[in-house]
Design a protein around this motif. Structure first.
Motif, short mmCIF file in Angstrom:
data_model
loop_
_atom_site.label_atom_id
_atom_site.label_comp_id
_atom_site.label_asym_id
_atom_site.label_seq_id
_atom_site.Cartn_x
_atom_site.Cartn_y
_atom_site.Cartn_z
N GLU A 7 76.77 26.83 62.43
CA GLU A 7 77.00 27.86 63.29
C GLU A 7 76.46 29.03 62.87
O GLU A 7 75.75 29.73 63.44
CB GLU A 7 78.53 27.94 63.70
N ARG B 37 77.82 29.00 69.52
CA ARG B 37 78.91 28.21 69.91
C ARG B 37 78.62 26.94 70.78
O ARG B 37 78.99 25.85 70.91
CB ARG B 37 80.15 28.92 70.18
N SER C 244 87.53 23.95 68.63
CA SER C 244 86.93 23.70 67.29
C SER C 244 86.50 22.18 66.90
O SER C 244 87.37 21.34 67.71
CB SER C 244 87.66 24.34 66.20
#
Length: 543
Positions: free
Chosen positions: A380, A431, A460
């Protein structure tokens, strides 16, 4: 029967009679002869005299003699005959007083009296006065001087005052050398003191540890008990590692190993190994490292947290190449490469072995760049950096910004508010790309187990940590290069394996098809304990 011998060769000149019973008599210089003629010119057993019903006869044994002035090898004796043996004159007389034959012995008149007075002649001609015992003593002490005192001369003499003592003794020492040293010890083959610190004393362990300081114990002393523990702690290095046996000599360990391991419960009550005396007889089944509990079918399973299908990758028809659309036939060596000179197999790497087919692209229409094969946090972070550059106008080479991505005007310095907005947009697109990788396109879940947590903005993902086993039997000495004549599937047949949990390690029965015990067997390799196991495999330094 009886023989009468009258001797006139005594030092005082007086006659001395001697009656000898029997029928066979030997004449000579040897002490075993009945008629002893002690002179160097007489053989040890010169002749043999025999008394019989037909009369007396004499025959030569080692040398001829003179009979009635003729040199003969045998004769019939009668009264009045004469014999000459060396310097001695023997005359046959008429027998009397019950004797069958009478012989008078005196020194021959043909021997020069002047020569007999010469001291040197008497020394050369008289019988030797050194007995066999004295000669053996002389030989013993002479050998001791040459083979013992000469080699240790450098230890007994002052080398500084006698500089020749060292080279002379060094040459003599090599005569004591019982054989060639090990190949690793050839550097000090002529330096005996490197190991033999004190003459006539055994090589101490301190001499070995001077070079082999990192040698480990066989097992921690805290785990040993009883007399075996004492014996093991008192064992010298040289009792197992015997040198002077050739360049490639090795310690024969089976008998030494079996002394303890055939009754391991007595030697070490807390030992986790089972008793064994020979690989071909009673060796237990192999114990594999880091193998979890068995699956419901009772098979061993490796909990690596990976997904892998060997059957798919080893399809004889090949695997479809995502780039060329052709099919490529894979072999074991395409992923499992040898290292350490072929002894071991290197771990499989995503970058080296998998990336050619399993690309980690995140937006193929925007860039050919791939995310790193790392933790999701690092993935990320790299995506956030990529999209942030697109937003502020710093477009990387080969990238085409998407139409829906807001961007700042090129060449204009962004304000702090514009920078914050750019980072917000980059975070959102990063994301979204991560969600594409782990959920929508299922790129990561092809090989990994992915767990989702939370909803919406708080969503997550967690990837199960990989725990691959790189050494299934770390305490064993196994080399793949020694088994290069065999194919991989001979011992690791995974052609029908569709799960990563399957364990493809061979059992002991498979190894016994080629390997026998220490004694060997027809068509099999003789395998001692040291072929697969290290003795010094402990954690503490020896002694």
């Amino acid at each position: 029967m009886e023989l009468l011998v009258t001797r006139h060769d005594t030092e005082d000149g007086a006659a001395r009679e001697q009656r000898l019973p029997g029928s066979v008599f030997q004449l000579g210089r040897g002490s075993q002869c009945e008629i002893h003629l002690p002179d160097a010119r007489v053989a040890l057993t010169h002749a043999r005299l025999t008394l019989g019903a037909s009369g007396a006869t004499i025959e030569a044994v080692e040398q001829r003699f003179v009979h009635n002035d003729r040199e003969v090898s045998g004769a019939q004796l009668a009264a009045g005959d004469t014999l000459e043996i060396g310097p001695y004159f023997l005359k046959v007389d008429v027998a009397s007083s019950g004797a069958v034959l009478a012989i008078a012995v005196r020194l021959s008149s043909r021997v020069s009296t002047r020569a007999s007075s010469n001291a040197l002649f008497r020394v050369l001609t008289r019988a030797p006065r050194l007995s066999k015992r004295r000669l053996s003593y002389l030989a013993f002490f002479g050998t001791l001087l040459v083979t013992l005192l000469a080699p240790i001369a450098s230890d007994l003499l002052d080398r500084q005052q006698l500089p020749l003592a060292e080279p002379l003794a060094a040459g003599a020492v090599q005569a004591w050398n019982p054989g060639e040293l090990l190949r690793s010890h050839l550097t000090f083959a002529h330096e005996c003191r490197a190991c033999h610190k004190v003459a006539f004393q055994r090589v101490p362990d301190t001499a070995c540890n001077a070079c082999h300081s990192s040698v480990r114990e066989h097992v921690a002393s805290s785990k040993m008990a009883g007399s075996t523990a004492f014996t093991l702690s008192e064992t010298r290095c040289a009792q197992c590692h015997r040198d002077h046996k050739g360049k490639l000599a090795e310690a024969h360990s089976d008998q030494l190993c079996a002394q303890c391991h055939a009754r391991i419960e007595e030697a070490a009550s807390r030992a986790v190994v089972q008793k064994v005396s020979d690989f071909g007889k009673d060796h237990p089944q192999f114990r594999l490292w880091r193998v979890g509990p068995r699956d419901p079918q009772g098979h061993l399973a490796e909990r690596s947290n990976l997904k892998f299908n060997h059957t798919l990758h080893l399809d004889p028809g090949g695997v479809r190449d995502p780039n060329s659309r052709r099919r490529t036939v894979l072999a074991c060596g395409d992923c499992h490469e040898a290292e350490d000179g072929g002894a071991r197999i290197a771990p499989v790497s995503m970058e080296r072995h998998c990336s050619s087919c399993h690309a980690l692209t995140f937006e193929p229409q925007v860039t050919k760049r791939q995310v790193p094969h790392a933790a999701l946090d690092e993935v990320e972070r790299s995506l956030r950096e990529f999209y942030a550059r697109l937003v502020i106008g710093d477009v990387p080479a080969g990238a085409t910004p998407p139409r829906d991505l807001p961007r700042l005007r090129p060449g204009v310095a962004p304000s702090p508010e514009e920078r914050r907005e750019a980072m917000r947009i980059a975070d959102e697109r990063a994301r979204r790309a991560v969600r594409e990788l782990v959920q929508t396109r299922a790129v990561c879940s092809t090989c990994h187990y992915v767990e989702r947590k939370g909803q919406g903005e708080r969503t997550s993902w967690t990837i199960a940590p990989v725990a691959l086993t790189s050494a299934w039997m770390p305490a064993a000495n196994f080399r793949h290069d020694k088994h290069a004549a065999q194919t991989c599937i001979t011992c690791h047949d995974v052609r029908a394996s569709r799960r990563a949990e399957d364990v493809a390690m061979p059992d002991i029965a498979r190894c016994r098809q080629c390997h026998a015990g220490a004694q060997g067997a027809p068509g099999k390799v003789a395998s001692e304990c040291a072929a697969c196991h290290r003795f010094h495999g402990g954690t503490n330094t020896w002694h």
